[in-house]
Every structure is written in structure tokens, then in C-alpha cells.
Design a protein around this motif. Structure first.
Motif, PDB file in Angstrom:
ATOM      1  N   LEU A   5       0.855  -1.188   0.000  1.00  0.00           N
ATOM      2  CA  LEU A   5       0.000   0.000   0.000  1.00  0.00           C
ATOM      3  C   LEU A   5       0.888   1.233   0.000  1.00  0.00           C
ATOM      4  CD1 LEU A   5      -2.872   1.177   0.157  1.00  0.00           C
ATOM      5  CD2 LEU A   5      -2.656   1.116   2.663  1.00  0.00           C
ATOM      6  N   LEU A   6       0.854   2.000  -1.087  1.00  0.00           N
ATOM      7  CA  LEU A   6       1.687   3.194  -1.204  1.00  0.00           C
ATOM      8  C   LEU A   6       1.061   4.399  -0.537  1.00  0.00           C
ATOM      9  CD1 LEU A   6       2.850   2.891  -4.931  1.00  0.00           C
ATOM     10  CD2 LEU A   6       4.047   2.142  -2.868  1.00  0.00           C
ATOM     11  N   GLY A   7      -0.271   4.456  -0.526  1.00  0.00           N
ATOM     12  CA  GLY A   7      -0.935   5.586   0.094  1.00  0.00           C
ATOM     13  C   GLY A   7      -2.438   5.466  -0.041  1.00  0.00           C
ATOM     14  N   SER A   8      -3.160   6.160   0.840  1.00  0.00           N
ATOM     15  CA  SER A   8      -4.618   6.155   0.779  1.00  0.00           C
ATOM     16  C   SER A   8      -5.150   7.461   1.323  1.00  0.00           C
ATOM     17  CB  SER A   8      -5.185   4.985   1.580  1.00  0.00           C
ATOM     18  OG  SER A   8      -4.878   5.107   2.961  1.00  0.00           O
ATOM     19  N   ALA A  34     -19.958   0.496  -7.614  1.00  0.00           N
ATOM     20  CA  ALA A  34     -19.300   0.395  -8.915  1.00  0.00           C
ATOM     21  C   ALA A  34     -18.101   1.327  -8.898  1.00  0.00           C
ATOM     22  CB  ALA A  34     -20.265   0.750 -10.039  1.00  0.00           C
ATOM     23  N   PRO A  35     -16.996   0.907  -8.274  1.00  0.00           N
ATOM     24  CA  PRO A  35     -15.872   1.813  -8.065  1.00  0.00           C
ATOM     25  C   PRO A  35     -15.100   2.108  -9.343  1.00  0.00           C
ATOM     26  CG  PRO A  35     -15.277  -0.399  -7.388  1.00  0.00           C
ATOM     27  CD  PRO A  35     -16.750  -0.435  -7.718  1.00  0.00           C
ATOM     28  N   PHE A  36     -14.299   3.150  -9.268  1.00  0.00           N
ATOM     29  CA  PHE A  36     -13.322   3.453 -10.308  1.00  0.00           C
ATOM     30  C   PHE A  36     -12.069   2.646 -10.002  1.00  0.00           C
ATOM     31  CE2 PHE A  36      -9.473   5.692 -11.496  1.00  0.00           C
ATOM     32  CZ  PHE A  36      -9.688   5.981 -12.839  1.00  0.00           C
ATOM     33  N   GLU A  37     -11.520   1.989 -11.017  1.00  0.00           N
ATOM     34  CA  GLU A  37     -10.279   1.237 -10.867  1.00  0.00           C
ATOM     35  C   GLU A  37      -9.337   1.660 -11.981  1.00  0.00           C
ATOM     36  OE1 GLU A  37     -10.045  -0.898  -8.311  1.00  0.00           O
ATOM     37  OE2 GLU A  37     -12.164  -0.901  -7.772  1.00  0.00           O
ATOM     38  N   GLY A  38      -8.043   1.693 -11.677  1.00  0.00           N
ATOM     39  CA  GLY A  38      -7.071   2.064 -12.699  1.00  0.00           C
ATOM     40  C   GLY A  38      -5.755   1.339 -12.508  1.00  0.00           C
ATOM     41  N   ILE A  39      -5.014   1.201 -13.596  1.00  0.00           N
ATOM     42  CA  ILE A  39      -3.707   0.535 -13.583  1.00  0.00           C
ATOM     43  C   ILE A  39      -2.710   1.427 -14.312  1.00  0.00           C
ATOM     44  CG2 ILE A  39      -2.375  -1.458 -14.378  1.00  0.00           C
ATOM     45  CD1 ILE A  39      -5.064  -3.013 -14.391  1.00  0.00           C
ATOM     46  N   VAL A  40      -1.548   1.617 -13.705  1.00  0.00           N
ATOM     47  CA  VAL A  40      -0.421   2.261 -14.371  1.00  0.00           C
ATOM     48  C   VAL A  40       0.701   1.230 -14.398  1.00  0.00           C
ATOM     49  CG1 VAL A  40       1.211   4.163 -14.370  1.00  0.00           C
ATOM     50  CG2 VAL A  40      -1.119   4.528 -13.511  1.00  0.00           C
ATOM     51  N   LEU A  41       1.030   0.752 -15.601  1.00  0.00           N
ATOM     52  CA  LEU A  41       2.022  -0.315 -15.727  1.00  0.00           C
ATOM     53  C   LEU A  41       3.423   0.279 -15.789  1.00  0.00           C
ATOM     54  CD1 LEU A  41       2.657  -3.304 -16.055  1.00  0.00           C
ATOM     55  CD2 LEU A  41       2.239  -3.069 -18.513  1.00  0.00           C
ATOM     56  N   VAL A  42       4.266  -0.139 -14.857  1.00  0.00           N
ATOM     57  CA  VAL A  42       5.633   0.371 -14.785  1.00  0.00           C
ATOM     58  C   VAL A  42       6.558  -0.455 -15.677  1.00  0.00           C
ATOM     59  CG1 VAL A  42       7.582   0.835 -13.251  1.00  0.00           C
ATOM     60  CG2 VAL A  42       5.237   1.226 -12.447  1.00  0.00           C
ATOM     61  N   LYS A  43       6.450  -1.789 -15.599  1.00  0.00           N
ATOM     62  CA  LYS A  43       7.268  -2.644 -16.460  1.00  0.00           C
ATOM     63  C   LYS A  43       6.551  -3.963 -16.707  1.00  0.00           C
ATOM     64  CE  LYS A  43      10.050  -4.904 -12.841  1.00  0.00           C
ATOM     65  NZ  LYS A  43      11.426  -5.164 -12.345  1.00  0.00           N
ATOM     66  N   GLY A  44       6.961  -4.632 -17.783  1.00  0.00           N
ATOM     67  CA  GLY A  44       6.367  -5.921 -18.108  1.00  0.00           C
ATOM     68  C   GLY A  44       5.188  -5.790 -19.045  1.00  0.00           C
ATOM     69  N   ALA A  61       1.583   2.042 -19.991  1.00  0.00           N
ATOM     70  CA  ALA A  61       0.155   2.032 -20.289  1.00  0.00           C
ATOM     71  C   ALA A  61      -0.663   2.415 -19.060  1.00  0.00           C
ATOM     72  CB  ALA A  61      -0.281   0.654 -20.777  1.00  0.00           C
ATOM     73  N   VAL A  62      -1.780   3.077 -19.331  1.00  0.00           N
ATOM     74  CA  VAL A  62      -2.747   3.415 -18.291  1.00  0.00           C
ATOM     75  C   VAL A  62      -4.085   2.795 -18.697  1.00  0.00           C
ATOM     76  CG1 VAL A  62      -3.974   5.249 -17.085  1.00  0.00           C
ATOM     77  CG2 VAL A  62      -1.569   5.564 -17.739  1.00  0.00           C
ATOM     78  N   VAL A  63      -4.644   1.986 -17.811  1.00  0.00           N
ATOM     79  CA  VAL A  63      -5.946   1.360 -18.055  1.00  0.00           C
ATOM     80  C   VAL A  63      -6.903   1.855 -16.981  1.00  0.00           C
ATOM     81  CG1 VAL A  63      -7.233  -0.800 -18.243  1.00  0.00           C
ATOM     82  CG2 VAL A  63      -4.861  -0.701 -19.019  1.00  0.00           C
ATOM     83  N   THR A  64      -8.034   2.415 -17.391  1.00  0.00           N
ATOM     84  CA  THR A  64      -9.042   2.846 -16.429  1.00  0.00           C
ATOM     85  C   THR A  64     -10.319   2.060 -16.643  1.00  0.00           C
ATOM     86  OG1 THR A  64      -9.811   4.633 -17.881  1.00  0.00           O
ATOM     87  CG2 THR A  64      -8.091   5.168 -16.278  1.00  0.00           C
ATOM     88  N   MET A  65     -10.990   1.758 -15.550  1.00  0.00           N
ATOM     89  CA  MET A  65     -12.212   0.959 -15.578  1.00  0.00           C
ATOM     90  C   MET A  65     -13.247   1.637 -14.699  1.00  0.00           C
ATOM     91  SD  MET A  65     -10.301  -2.730 -15.053  1.00  0.00           S
ATOM     92  CE  MET A  65      -9.095  -2.016 -13.914  1.00  0.00           C
ATOM     93  N   HIS A  66     -14.306   2.156 -15.316  1.00  0.00           N
ATOM     94  CA  HIS A  66     -15.344   2.835 -14.540  1.00  0.00           C
ATOM     95  C   HIS A  66     -16.627   2.884 -15.354  1.00  0.00           C
ATOM     96  CE1 HIS A  66     -17.355   5.559 -11.833  1.00  0.00           C
ATOM     97  NE2 HIS A  66     -17.647   6.333 -12.866  1.00  0.00           N
ATOM     98  N   ILE A  85      -4.946   1.516  -8.745  1.00  0.00           N
ATOM     99  CA  ILE A  85      -5.665   2.617  -8.097  1.00  0.00           C
ATOM    100  C   ILE A  85      -7.120   2.207  -7.931  1.00  0.00           C
ATOM    101  CG2 ILE A  85      -6.295   5.060  -8.274  1.00  0.00           C
ATOM    102  CD1 ILE A  85      -3.973   5.077 -10.523  1.00  0.00           C
ATOM    103  N   SER A  86      -7.640   2.344  -6.716  1.00  0.00           N
ATOM    104  CA  SER A  86      -9.030   1.966  -6.459  1.00  0.00           C
ATOM    105  C   SER A  86      -9.720   3.048  -5.653  1.00  0.00           C
ATOM    106  CB  SER A  86      -9.094   0.640  -5.691  1.00  0.00           C
ATOM    107  OG  SER A  86     -10.430   0.323  -5.347  1.00  0.00           O
ATOM    108  N   SER A  87     -10.938   3.368  -6.060  1.00  0.00           N
ATOM    109  CA  SER A  87     -11.714   4.351  -5.304  1.00  0.00           C
ATOM    110  C   SER A  87     -12.416   3.718  -4.116  1.00  0.00           C
ATOM    111  CB  SER A  87     -12.755   5.016  -6.215  1.00  0.00           C
ATOM    112  OG  SER A  87     -13.718   4.062  -6.648  1.00  0.00           O
ATOM    113  N   ALA A  88     -12.313   2.400  -3.989  1.00  0.00           N
ATOM    114  CA  ALA A  88     -12.875   1.684  -2.830  1.00  0.00           C
ATOM    115  C   ALA A  88     -11.727   1.038  -2.064  1.00  0.00           C
ATOM    116  CB  ALA A  88     -13.869   0.623  -3.292  1.00  0.00           C
ATOM    117  N   PRO A  89     -11.748   1.079  -0.741  1.00  0.00           N
ATOM    118  CA  PRO A  89     -10.654   0.482   0.035  1.00  0.00           C
ATOM    119  C   PRO A  89     -10.680  -1.039  -0.049  1.00  0.00           C
ATOM    120  CG  PRO A  89     -12.389   1.267   1.502  1.00  0.00           C
ATOM    121  CD  PRO A  89     -12.761   1.720   0.125  1.00  0.00           C
ATOM    122  N   ILE A  90      -9.708  -1.613  -0.735  1.00  0.00           N
ATOM    123  CA  ILE A  90      -9.671  -3.064  -0.925  1.00  0.00           C
ATOM    124  C   ILE A  90      -8.409  -3.700  -0.367  1.00  0.00           C
ATOM    125  CG2 ILE A  90     -11.092  -2.952  -3.015  1.00  0.00           C
ATOM    126  CD1 ILE A  90      -8.491  -3.353  -4.642  1.00  0.00           C
TER     127      ILE A  90
END
Length: 284
Positions: A5-8, A34-44, A61-66, A85-90
Motif C-alpha cells: 500500500l503506497l498511500g490512501s 461500482a468503483p473506479f479502478e485504474g492501472i499504471v504499468l511500470v514494467k512488463g 500504459a494506463v488502463v481505467t475501468m469505470h 488505483i481503487s476508489s474503494a478500500p480493498i
């Protein structure tokens, strides 16, 4: 898999993930949000499946799902690092699930060391075939979880049967076959909510296309497709692994046997996909 967990703030979380090749993370959508979810791919490289969408993405790449209304399944096609990245605490519930996964894997290893490494190979092989077959996010989550713990019911089998160096008697084999039922019950238990999605795989992975399997003698497409995938790769790994009562077959011998049993013991769809990707298995 490593998660940090980097931050919240105010329910929004940034979670760093590291996944080895064909590692998988995912979650089931909440019926109440129906939360917002996102991915920022650093490598791979990642294969991201959500709702009816599938994307293969590379570094940067940046992938957003909402809004996220369905299941999400993320597979590392290469070793990967990404920020989720999640707008809901998971994070807390997800961390507990990962810890429980590791605990149960340790329990299997303590019961039967062969099963521990075997199960991780089956999971990787199965995920590769599931991607080839274009399984949905939910089916891939079920497949990965069920493949990893397909033999967890063996923890309920007496050691004198599980570790017997020779072939089992018919009576002993009847007891051994119960591991599919025990596995289903363990995975569908209220105490293991994160395993429910894989319980049918544990239950059906010894069913056979011609109805000769167990525990129910299901035939053809009566068999849950993720379980049919595990049936093929489980057999392949067993054939090519050293056993107390038999020499391992060569990889080519095992491939030839699976090909010969296409449409007999094994689902033709799965065998065809297996034959397309089997050369990749040596690298896993």
C-alpha cells in the motif's frame, strides 16, 4: 505476488503490485458499488480482462475501468510491476486473502510436498490455456484459484493412503477419490470466502469427457470448462513427473498420449489449445 500500500486518502488507495510471469490478481465486483479502478504499468506486460473487455498492455500504459460492474482479472504475460488505483478500500481484505492463500499452500506442502510444486505448475499451465481459449475474467479467476487448490482435499486423506509407494487397492482408491468432494467443501466453506470461485474446479477436475471420471461421471460439456482445462494439464504434469510407482514419460510421450485421448478422456477444445501452447510450458 507482492503487494504494498503506497498511500490512501478518503477511501482511495494506491497499491503497488509485482507479479511473476503468469501470476494473476483479480477481484469480484461488489453488488452494492461500482468503483473506479485504474492501472499504471511500470514494467512488463499485462492481460487485463474486465466486463467484456480484454487488453494487452505494455510499460507506460494506463488502463481505467469505470464503473466496474463485473469481475476483473489481471495476468502478467511477462514479469510485471504496476500501480493499482481503487476508489474503494480493498487493500486490507486483499492482503488477508493473499496471506490465506500462502497459508493454505503451506498446509498442502506440509501434507504432500509433491502436491505443492505440482499445484503451482498446474495453475500457470491452466492460466495459459485459459487465455488461449479466451475465457472471461470470472472464468479465469475461477480457473486460477481452482487450479492452485485443486488438490486441497488431499489434506483430508489419510497419510497411509496419500503417501503409499505402490498402487492403491480399489477400497483405498475410493477413499482417495473423495478428495474432490473434500476440496469442494473446503473451498466453498464460509470460512474461505475468497476460494468459493474455484470450488467447482476442485470438485470436477477428475471428470472425463467420455463420462469415465469421478465423482459424478459427467460427460462432454457437462463438465465446467475450467475444470476440463485442469484435467488436461494435471494429467500432463503427472505423466511427466517422477512418481514412486512409475517412471516419468518424456514430454513428447505425454503430448502424444493427450492428443490420442482427445474427445475420449479430454475436451477437444482444451486439447487443441494445449497443443498450441505446450512448447511454452517448458519455460514456466
Amino acid at each position: 505476488m507482492t503487494i504494498t500500500l503506497l498511500g490512501s486518502y478518503n477511501g482511495v488507495e494506491l497499491i503497488r503490485h509485482e507479479l511473476k510471469r503468469f501470476g494473476l490478481m483479480g477481484f469480484n465486483s461488489s453488488p452494492t458499488s461500482a468503483p473506479f479502478e485504474g492501472i499504471v504499468l511500470v514494467k512488463g506486460s499485462l492481460r487485463v480482462a474486465y466486463d467484456s473487455e480484454v487488453e494487452i498492455v505494455g510499460p507506460g500504459a494506463v488502463v481505467t475501468m469505470h464503473p466496474v460492474k463485473g469481475d476483473v482479472c489481471i495476468i502478467a504475460m511477462q514479469d510485471a510491476e504496476f500501480i493499482y488505483i481503487s476508489s474503494a478500500p480493498i487493500f486490507d481484505s486483499y492482503r488477508r486473502g493473499v496471506e490465506r492463500f500462502h497459508q493454505m499452500a503451506t498446509e498442502i506442502a506440509q501434507k504432500d510436498g509433491y502436491t505443492a510444486s505440482h499445484c503451482e505448475r498446474i495453475r500457470k499451465y491452466s492460466v495459459l490455456i485459459g487465455c488461449e481459449l479466451g475465457l472471461s475474467a470470472r472464468e479465469l479467476l475461477s480457473l486460477s484459484c481452482g487450479a492452485l487448490f485443486h488438490d486441497i482435499g488431499k489434506t483430508q486423506i489419510p497419510d497411509e493412503i496419500l503417501r503409499k509407494p505402490g498402487r492403491l487397492t480399489p477400497e483405498e482408491f475410493d477413499i482417495m477419490k473423495m478428495h474432490t468432494i473434500y476440496g469442494r467443501d473446503m473451498m466453498s466453506s464460509p470460512s474461505n470466502p475468497f476460494l468459493h470461485i474455484g470450488s467447482t474446479v476442485a470438485e470436477q477436475h477428475h471428470e472425463r469427457y467420455d463420462g469415465s471420471g469421478y465423482p459424478y461421471g459427467l460427460k462432454g460439456e457437462e463438465i465446467y470448462l475450467p475444470a476440463a482445462i485442469v484435467a488436461v494439464v494435471d494429467s500432463y504434469d503427472a505423466m511427466t513427473s517422477k512418481r514412486p510407482y512409475q517412471r516419468p514419460k518424456s514430454k513428447q510421450e505425454a503430448i502424444d498420449e493427450i492428443r490420442a485421448l482427445r474427445g475420449k478422456l479430454y475436451d477437444p477444445r482444451v486439447v487443441d489449445a494445449f497443443l498450441k501452447v505446450v512448447s511454452t510450458l517448458d519455460d514456466l
